[in-house]
Scaffold this active site. Structure first.
Site, PDB file in Angstrom:
ATOM      1  CG  ASN A  10      -9.992   6.780 -35.777  1.00  0.00           C
ATOM      2  OD1 ASN A  10     -10.032   7.868 -35.186  1.00  0.00           O
ATOM      3  ND2 ASN A  10     -10.785   5.770 -35.475  1.00  0.00           N
ATOM      4  NE  ARG A  92     -14.385   8.022 -35.781  1.00  0.00           N
ATOM      5  CZ  ARG A  92     -14.371   7.829 -34.465  1.00  0.00           C
ATOM      6  NH1 ARG A  92     -13.232   7.596 -33.847  1.00  0.00           N
ATOM      7  NH2 ARG A  92     -15.486   7.856 -33.779  1.00  0.00           N
ATOM      8  CG  HIS A 181     -20.575   5.385 -32.618  1.00  0.00           C
ATOM      9  ND1 HIS A 181     -21.261   5.114 -31.452  1.00  0.00           N
ATOM     10  CD2 HIS A 181     -19.270   5.427 -32.291  1.00  0.00           C
ATOM     11  CE1 HIS A 181     -20.403   4.987 -30.453  1.00  0.00           C
ATOM     12  NE2 HIS A 181     -19.182   5.182 -30.938  1.00  0.00           N
ATOM     13  NE  ARG A 242     -17.916   8.627 -24.082  1.00  0.00           N
ATOM     14  CZ  ARG A 242     -17.861   8.280 -25.365  1.00  0.00           C
ATOM     15  NH1 ARG A 242     -18.957   8.237 -26.091  1.00  0.00           N
ATOM     16  NH2 ARG A 242     -16.716   7.996 -25.923  1.00  0.00           N
ATOM     17  CD  GLU A 385     -16.458   2.923 -36.596  1.00  0.00           C
ATOM     18  OE1 GLU A 385     -16.012   2.076 -35.797  1.00  0.00           O
ATOM     19  OE2 GLU A 385     -16.741   4.074 -36.270  1.00  0.00           O
TER      20      GLU A 385
END
Ligand code: AMP
Length: 407
Positions: A10, A92, A181, A242, A385
């Site tokens: 990743n 990823r 996601h 965010r 993940e």
């Protein structure tokens, strides 16, 4: 014997996270992280299965050096990148656009498409590409697979995926809601069905992935029908840094009246908004500690976060019609009992409730936190993940695929 190991990479803009998994039994042979790439004080942490963590600090100038350092650590465990046991590397990749609906073996055309998507993922796709190219240079013969964050959301109907703006303009600039996601939403929605003892096709689940980035998704019978992130990971829930949803006119106002440039507003909304913009902290543990001390700004930040979360739960109940489960996952969702309690409080009319005692239990396993007999199951489902990327990668190149040549 076919090779059964998958290295999951990743690659972020200044970090590389990795895990080496053995797909014959799902064991994690190594877990690690290189961070602050490009700085003098880069750091590597490598933990082999059943062993002590090894840490190292110094200058790691770029991703190539980072990956070489990772390869060196794996080699110390006798599991280097040159090992014949390695079946593939799974990467990823954040943005796969509209067309990558499945994990994909990487070739030049795939690389070119990931590159073409850089304008819609300027922070993530370049780092992902660098990681792939570096890994290819180290093991050119090995299958490399891209697992896209957007793929799970490509099943969204047009009614959910399109913004209500002029169609020609939207299409010319590939403006639509992609969602992110996805690997986590896919894994958690399936794991939730398993927790309920049902097949994914038979359950409707709302997944709340609440980490530093946060997103919700509505999953009907194993397929995503709506998600809260959009063209970029900025839309939707209030996140660590965010803003999530707001009136787009705020941006014109900041340009015209506030004299800010597009780049300055981008930084404001992505890096200096959300919880950190509201109260100066983006770590939910710290925010809860401040609330306990009577801090009003932390309280308001928490309330705004919860209010938005509730709105999405309500919206996705309406989108799905029938909801079997709501699953909390990622750093905040898995660990913050107060967030779970507050998000569901007052939603008894929708069949949602949390049992105080069950909610307070900590653990690494998927578990129910709703009272016995509740109409809708509320669950904590730890995301994984890396396992999902490895599983998807291995399914593509593993025992019966291209990784078994000569077997
Ligand atoms: P993630 O992006 O999934 O790694 O989540 C990171 C976030 O999880 C952090 O910024 C914290 O806000 C939150 N977090 C991690 N551990 C805890 C905890 N024990 N209690 C509350 N929040 C936590």
């Amino acid at each position: 014997m076919s090779p059964t190991r998958v290295l999951v990479l990743n690659s972020g803009s200044s970090s590389v996270k990795y895990q080496l998994l053995d797909m014959s039994d799902g064991s994690r042979l190594a877990v690690g992280l290189v961070e602050r790439i490009g700085e003098e004080t880069s750091r590597l942490k490598h933990t082999p299965q059943g062993g002590e963590a090894r840490e190292w600090s110094g200058a790691v100038p770029d991703h190539e050096a980072a990956l070489k350092a990772v390869a060196a650590e794996l080699a110390k465990d006798g599991r280097g990148l040159d090992s014949p046991d390695l079946a593939a590397i799974g990467h990823r990749v954040v943005h796969g656009g509209k067309h990558f609906t499945e994990p994909t073996v990487i070739d030049d055309a795939v690389l070119a498409e990931i590159e073409r998507l850089i304008p819609v993922a300027p922070l993530h796709n370049p780092a992902n590409l660098t990681g792939i190219r570096t890994a290819q240079a180290l093991r050119p013969d090995l299958p490399q697979v891209a697992v896209f964050d957007t793929a799970f959301h490509t099943t969204m109907p047009e009614s959910a995926a399109r913004y209500a703006i002029d169609v020609e303009t939207a299409d010319a600039h590939r403006i639509r809601r992609y969602g992110f996601h996805g690997t986590s939403h896919a894994y958690v929605s399936r794991a939730t069905a398993k927790l309920l003892g049902k097949a994914p096709e038979d359950v409707n689940v709302i997944v709340l992935h609440l980490g530093n980035g946060a997103s919700a998704s509505a999953v009907r019978g194993g397929r995503c029908v709506d998600t809260s992130m959009g063209l970029t990971p900025l839309e939707g829930l209030v996140m660590g840094t965010r803003s999530g949803d707001m009136d787009p006119a705020v941006i014109f106002h900041l340009m015209r009246v506030g004299g800010m440039s597009a780049d300055e507003i981008d930084t404001l909304l992505n890096n200096r908004s959300g919880l950190i913009g509201l109260c100066g902290d983006n770590d939910m543990r710290e925010i809860r500690r401040r609330i306990d001390e009577g801090d009003e700004r932390a309280r308001l930040a928490f309330d705004i976060y919860i209010h938005r979360l509730k709105k999405y739960i309500g919206a996705y109940c309406a989108v799905l019609g029938r909801v079997d489960a709501v699953a909390f996952t990622a750093g905040v969702g898995e660990n913050s009992a107060p967030v779970r309690e507050a998000a569901v409080a007052g939603l008894e009319g929708l069949g949602l409730a949390v049992d105080g005692e069950l909610n307070a239990v900590r653990g690494d396993e998927a578990r129910l936190i709703s009272p016995a007999g509740a109409r809708v199951a509320v669950a904590v489902v730890p995301t994984d993940e890396e396992m999902e990327i490895a599983t998807q990668t291995y399914a593509l190149v593993g025992k019966d695929g291209m990784g078994s040549e000569g077997d």
